[in-house]
Design a protein around this motif. Structure first.
Motif, short mmCIF file in Angstrom:
data_model
loop_
_atom_site.label_atom_id
_atom_site.label_comp_id
_atom_site.label_asym_id
_atom_site.label_seq_id
_atom_site.Cartn_x
_atom_site.Cartn_y
_atom_site.Cartn_z
N LEU A 187 0.84 -1.21 0.00
CA LEU A 187 0.00 0.00 0.00
C LEU A 187 0.87 1.26 0.00
O LEU A 187 0.55 2.25 -0.66
N ASP A 188 1.99 1.19 0.71
CA ASP A 188 2.92 2.34 0.71
C ASP A 188 3.49 2.56 -0.69
O ASP A 188 3.67 3.69 -1.13
N ALA A 189 3.78 1.46 -1.39
CA ALA A 189 4.30 1.58 -2.76
C ALA A 189 3.23 2.21 -3.66
O ALA A 189 3.53 3.09 -4.47
N VAL A 190 1.97 1.79 -3.49
CA VAL A 190 0.89 2.36 -4.30
C VAL A 190 0.84 3.88 -4.10
O VAL A 190 0.83 4.66 -5.07
N SER A 191 0.85 4.32 -2.83
CA SER A 191 0.75 5.76 -2.54
C SER A 191 1.91 6.53 -3.17
O SER A 191 1.71 7.59 -3.76
N LEU A 192 3.10 5.99 -3.02
CA LEU A 192 4.27 6.71 -3.53
C LEU A 192 4.25 6.77 -5.07
O LEU A 192 4.53 7.81 -5.66
N GLY A 252 -4.54 4.86 -3.68
CA GLY A 252 -4.28 5.62 -4.92
C GLY A 252 -4.45 4.87 -6.22
O GLY A 252 -4.29 5.47 -7.29
N ALA A 253 -4.76 3.57 -6.19
CA ALA A 253 -4.94 2.85 -7.46
C ALA A 253 -6.22 3.35 -8.14
O ALA A 253 -7.25 3.53 -7.48
#
Ligand code: CP3
Length: 356
Positions: free
Chosen positions: A125-130, A200-201
């Motif tokens: 989820l952190d990767a998605v946001s970034l 953010g997806a």
């Protein structure tokens, strides 16, 4: 009004007019790119890369720096869910994914933990946001998950397989047990995809990579039923309009069944004629695909010819997203990818002009 600088992909997903056919490539961030291999080396290995949000973001953006693509995809793997459930995912150099533990019996299924995606999969989820932040609305971001059947197949088998015969044996021998496992995975996939959207997806794809191994009846009972449940819940739980793409590799004979579960787009592999696929589903869903990945091993003229064939077969209708029929392979020369993208731009621009 869309906040996106490039919203062709989103428009094609709702079968609106576009100036040309959008394109992205399954596994666009992968080993065929030297810059990907360099970042993976820096991370140490593939799993370490998946667990480092900055490096994940870097590799997710790499193909967009090189090519004019119309979408970005989260960099991660479908096997993060079974890993979070405690199966111990690992990769041995030069081999596919493996698990330390496998699912064989009732007590294995019963003892699978109910995971908290916000805790156990927070790194995804952190990767998605970034990635979403760094994309700065250039193109939409795709989040993804494996389908319950495809994930169950890996969890039972413990590794990749051509036949997934252990998983298929369970299907025939103890269907109730397989359903229990599929229920547990489905609940997790729903939470995971909802959380990816909150992070953010903007589009979701479900990879049913091994759906095509199932018999006609088994596909409906052990894969499609769970895909339907996921799509229904996503439409209920997500207030924004987030299109869902269902990709069943080998699913060419089930297109109208897949269209009937209310997904927005069907991903097809190269064994189906995309024109016939479109005829079968009409304007009810969009279609994504379907160049044979091996075409990228051929020369420029061949790539152009094959791209043209697909665009001609689909015709001037709305709702086509160009993609490969499966992931790009590591032996592809990135220059060929450039040629593919140029061909899609050139020929689809012409065909869209014709249709105006
Ligand atoms: O498309 C993208 O660019 C996003 C990243 C992505 C990866 N895996 C990265 C990856 C996505 C969407 C996936 C999905 C995935 N993973 C699927 C479904 C799609 C499909 O291919 O059918 C499946 C079945 C997996 C499981 C998996 N992960 C396998 C079978 C392998 C090994 C295969 C191989 O190519 O070696 C992986 C590893 C993996 N996932 C790699 C990448 C870039 C290669 C790992 C490496 O860098 O060594």
């Amino acid at each position: 009004m869309s906040i996106l600088a490039n919203d062709r992909f989103i428009k094609a997903l709702s079968r609106e007019d576009v100036d040309r056919t959008p394109i992205w490539i399954m596994r666009q961030a992968g080993r065929y790119l030297p810059e990907y291999r360099a970042t993976r080396k820096q991370a140490g290995d593939f799993l370490a890369l998946c667990k480092n949000k900055e490096l994940c973001c870097e590799v997710a953006l790499q193909p967009l720096e090189r090519f004019e693509l119309d979408a970005a995809i989260l960099f991660s793997d479908i096997l993060t869910i079974p890993d979070a459930m405690g199966l111990g995912l690992y990769f041995e150099a030069g081999e596919g994914p493996k698990f330390k533990k496998t699912i064989n019996n009732l007590s294995d299924v019963e003892s699978l933990p109910e995971i908290d995606v916000h805790k156990d999969l927070s790194y995804v989820l952190d990767a998605v946001s970034l990635i979403r932040y760094e994309l700065n609305n250039r193109v939409p971001l795709i989040g993804f998950s494996g389908s319950p059947w495809t994930l169950a197949a890996y969890m039972i088998e413990g590794q990749g397989s051509k036949t997934f015969s252990k998983a298929k044996a369970m299907l025939y021998q103890d269907p109730t047990l397989l359903h229990m496992l599929l229920e547990k995975i489905t609940a997790c996939v729903i939470n995971y995809l909802v959380a990816q959207v909150k992070s953010g997806a903007q589009v979701l794809q479900i990879f049913d990579s091994w759906g095509g191994l199932l018999s006609h009846d088994s596909y409906s009972e052990f894969s499609l039923k769970y895909l339907k449940n996921i799509v229904d819940k996503l439409k209920l739980l997500i207030s924004e309009d987030v299109p869902v793409i269902v990709y069943t590799k080998g699913g060419g004979q089930w297109l109208s069944k897949i269209a009937s579960i209310n997904c927005d787009c069907i991903g097809i592999d190269w064994t189906t004629n995309i024109g016939l696929a479109r005829e079968e589903v009409g304007n009810s869903v969009s279609i994504q695909g379907n160049l044979d990945p091996s075409v990228l091993l051929a020369d420029r003229q061949t790539i152009r010819r094959e791209v043209k064939k697909i665009l001609m077969a689909y015709g001037p209708n709305n709702g086509h997203i160009f993609n490969l029929g499966h992931g790009i392979t590591p032996d592809v020369d990135p220059e060929r990818v450039k040629e593919l993208i140029h061909a899609v731009h050139e020929f689809s621009f012409k065909s869209h002009l014709r249709s105006c």
